[in-house]
Write an enzyme that holds these catalytic residues in place. Structure first.
Site, PDB file in Angstrom:
ATOM      1  N   GLY A   1       0.845  -1.194   0.000  1.00 22.54           N
ATOM      2  CA  GLY A   1       0.000   0.000   0.000  1.00 22.54           C
ATOM      3  C   GLY A   1       0.877   1.239   0.000  1.00 22.54           C
ATOM      4  O   GLY A   1       1.043   1.938  -0.997  1.00 22.54           O
ATOM      5  N   ARG A   2       1.536   1.440   1.153  1.00 26.43           N
ATOM      6  CA  ARG A   2       2.322   2.648   1.377  1.00 26.43           C
ATOM      7  C   ARG A   2       3.329   2.935   0.252  1.00 26.43           C
ATOM      8  O   ARG A   2       3.418   4.058  -0.237  1.00 26.43           O
ATOM      9  CB  ARG A   2       3.070   2.490   2.694  1.00 26.43           C
ATOM     10  CG  ARG A   2       3.802   3.728   3.160  1.00 26.43           C
ATOM     11  CD  ARG A   2       4.695   3.406   4.354  1.00 26.43           C
ATOM     12  NE  ARG A   2       4.030   2.694   5.399  1.00 26.43           N
ATOM     13  CZ  ARG A   2       3.435   3.263   6.465  1.00 26.43           C
ATOM     14  NH1 ARG A   2       3.472   4.561   6.617  1.00 26.43           N
ATOM     15  NH2 ARG A   2       2.846   2.530   7.387  1.00 26.43           N
TER      16      ARG A   2
ATOM     17  N   CYS B   1      -7.989  22.442  18.561  1.00 29.84           N
ATOM     18  CA  CYS B   1      -7.830  22.689  19.999  1.00 29.84           C
ATOM     19  C   CYS B   1      -7.263  21.480  20.719  1.00 29.84           C
ATOM     20  O   CYS B   1      -7.919  20.905  21.614  1.00 29.84           O
ATOM     21  CB  CYS B   1      -9.178  23.070  20.590  1.00 29.84           C
ATOM     22  SG  CYS B   1      -9.837  24.479  19.734  1.00 29.84           S
TER      23      CYS B   1
HETATM   24  N1  LLP Z   1      -2.150  -6.024   3.751  1.00 33.67           N
HETATM   25  C1  LLP Z   1      -2.746  -5.992   4.963  1.00 33.67           C
HETATM   26  C2  LLP Z   1      -3.496  -7.169   5.417  1.00 33.67           C
HETATM   27  C3  LLP Z   1      -2.644  -4.846   5.778  1.00 33.67           C
HETATM   28  O1  LLP Z   1      -3.241  -4.827   6.963  1.00 33.67           O
HETATM   29  C4  LLP Z   1      -1.909  -3.725   5.312  1.00 33.67           C
HETATM   30  C5  LLP Z   1      -1.793  -2.511   6.125  1.00 33.67           C
HETATM   31  C6  LLP Z   1      -1.305  -3.807   4.030  1.00 33.67           C
HETATM   32  C7  LLP Z   1      -1.447  -4.969   3.286  1.00 33.67           C
HETATM   33  C8  LLP Z   1      -0.517  -2.677   3.453  1.00 33.67           C
HETATM   34  O2  LLP Z   1       0.618  -2.393   4.193  1.00 33.67           O
HETATM   35  P1  LLP Z   1       1.672  -1.314   3.645  1.00 33.67           P
HETATM   36  O3  LLP Z   1       2.303  -1.873   2.399  1.00 33.67           O
HETATM   37  O4  LLP Z   1       0.925  -0.067   3.350  1.00 33.67           O
HETATM   38  O5  LLP Z   1       2.626  -1.161   4.738  1.00 33.67           O
HETATM   39  N2  LLP Z   1      -2.085   3.915   9.175  1.00 33.67           N
HETATM   40  C9  LLP Z   1      -0.751   3.389   9.349  1.00 33.67           C
HETATM   41  C10 LLP Z   1      -0.526   2.118   8.536  1.00 33.67           C
HETATM   42  C11 LLP Z   1      -1.512   1.018   8.786  1.00 33.67           C
HETATM   43  C12 LLP Z   1      -1.292  -0.209   7.952  1.00 33.67           C
HETATM   44  C13 LLP Z   1      -2.428  -1.172   8.062  1.00 33.67           C
HETATM   45  N3  LLP Z   1      -2.322  -2.360   7.272  1.00 33.67           N
HETATM   46  C14 LLP Z   1       0.255   4.477   9.027  1.00 33.67           C
HETATM   47  O6  LLP Z   1      -0.116   5.599   8.697  1.00 33.67           O
HETATM   48  O7  LLP Z   1       1.465   4.245   9.144  1.00 33.67           O
END
Ligand code: LLP
Length: 418
Positions: A275-276, A343
């Site tokens: 994702g990221r 706030c």
């Molecule tokens: N697959 C599953 C089952 C997941 O739970 C996640 C992310 C991904 C893939 C994707 O992970 P990535 O490649 O994006 O690391 N809000 C947090 C991040 C939460 C991630 C949740 N799960 C932040 O802003 O750092």
């Protein structure tokens, strides 16, 4: 690929001067570089010498245009809710493009997923497995599933985004996984397709991946030896990105080599769910300086974006670079806290940060906000969600309108007895 850089002291995203967007769009707003995202997909995909399928984890940025852009590249989509299934279908995804991960899936969501003929559901518990079997039976179909394993591996990331430790709520405990496969294989409306794992997010070393993937490899061998057909392995997402120049992140090639070295000869389809890394560094949050306030202890730059628009620094203490859009006032050694108008003391984007070229009315850009930015926004302090803008070359389009306060109010009612 750098898609965000200064030209003549003016910050550009792709070939577009950001100042130009602000001439006709109210701050704050998000803007994303489409070419950056396309390039990330291509680079990641081509880092592998073996066949793999990318399922973009749309929770990172679920704007319809971003999903569509990645579908056009050939990506599948990893979803975590009925809402995300609906969104991805609205963006043009077919059922076969979708994998459904996520803990706590309701019957309504599961029914919708099964009816949408999605490619695979990643199972989080035995009762979920049984519910899927029952729902599939009533719909007269057989649903593909994978069982998500909790390998009890520490991803060495922020505690709030680590998912693969035994104490975390995710996945099936390693010791119990084999009996889950045995149960699944007896269920008439379940088709075992694979196995899945996801140990966390913003992981900056390959070591935890190696540990977890080796555990999964051994489990696949074991399951196959016990007569289970495991066609695919879903390795989740989690590879981190650089939020600052100092951060040292494994390259796509190193990540791909690791996966190949473990699964290259397994005669198995490999899926990943990033994702990221697809979107984080495509995005800027453009905000305007409302005020600059000096106290005996600090100088605060107060901007028109708040923690409701972008909560990562507040929630995870995360670092994001901040740049002036017009870098024409020379360098200064002044140190600021850059804060929002909400706030709460936690409403900040940076603390003790050196900033050049800022005065009241200046525009500043918060970097690396393309992932987990807009999707985590809220309406706190009655602040409506801000616009999202997609840039390609020297053109831009608004891909989400700014919400108006009147639209927020419209959703509410004064109780009849008041
Ligand atoms: N697959 C599953 C089952 C997941 O739970 C996640 C992310 C991904 C893939 C994707 O992970 P990535 O490649 O994006 O690391 N809000 C947090 C991040 C939460 C991630 C949740 N799960 C932040 O802003 O750092």
């Amino acid at each position: 690929m750098t898609s965000i850089e200064y030209k003549n002291n003016q910050l550009h995203i792709e070939k577009l001067n950001i100042q130009e967007i602000t001439n006709s769009n109210q701050t704050p707003f998000y803007c994303y570089s489409a070419s950056y995202i396309e390039n990330q997909y291509d680079e990641l995909h081509s880092a592998f010498d073996m066949d793999i399928k990318i399922f973009y984890a749309m929770k990172a940025n679920s704007n319809l245009s971003i999903i569509k852009l990645l579908l056009n590249k050939g990506s599948g989509i990893d979803v975590v809710s009925g809402g995300e299934i609906q969104r991805s279908i609205s963006a043009g995804a077919k059922g076969k493009d979708i994998i459904y991960s996520g803990i706590g899936k309701t019957d309504e969501e599961l029914k919708y997923a099964i009816e949408s003929k999605i490619h695979c559901i990643n199972i989080e518990s035995q009762s979920e497995l049984i519910r899927i079997n029952d729902l599939s039976k009533s719909l007269g179909v057989k649903q593909n599933i994978a069982i998500r394993i909790n390998p009890d591996v520490d991803a060495k990331t922020h505690i709030k985004i680590t998912t693969g430790k035994a104490e975390n709520k995710f996945g099936i405990e390693f010791d119990y996984a084999k009996s889950m496969y045995n149960i699944a294989s007896d269920l008439k409306n379940i088709n075992i397709s694979g196995i899945s794992v996801h140990i966390g997010s913003q992981i900056t070393s390959l070591k935890p991946f190696k540990k977890a993937y080796t555990i999964i490899y051994d489990m696949i061998e074991d399951l196959r030896n016990n007569g289970h057909k495991i066609d695919h392995v879903d390795l989740g997402g989690g590879l981190g990105v650089s939020y600052s120049a100092e951060e040292n992140i494994p390259t796509f090639k190193e990540y791909a080599n690791l996966i190949q070295s473990i699964f290259g000869n397994s005669n198995i389809k490999v899926y990943i769910e990033p994702g990221r890394l697809m979107v984080a560094n495509s995005g800027l949050l453009i905000t305007k300086v409302i005020d600059i306030k000096t106290t005996t202890q600090k100088t605060f730059i107060i901007v028109d974006a708040g923690m409701n628009d972008f909560i990562r620094p507040t929630l995870y203490g995360s670092y994001h670079e901040i740049l002036p859009v017009k870098n024409n006032l020379g360098t200064s050694n002044k140190i600021y806290d850059i804060v929002g108008p909400i706030c709460e003391t936690g409403d900040y984007f940076a603390k003790n940060r050196k900033m050049n070229s800022v005065k009241i009315g200046s525009l500043i850009a918060i970097k690396s906000v393309g992932a987990y930015g807009s999707v985590q926004s809220s309406n706190y302090n009655s602040r409506p969600q801000i616009a999202e803008i997609l840039v390609k070359d020297d053109k831009y389009e608004i891909i989400r309108d700014r919400v108006e306060v009147k639209d927020l109010i419209k959703q509410e009612k004064i109780a009849t007895w008041l």
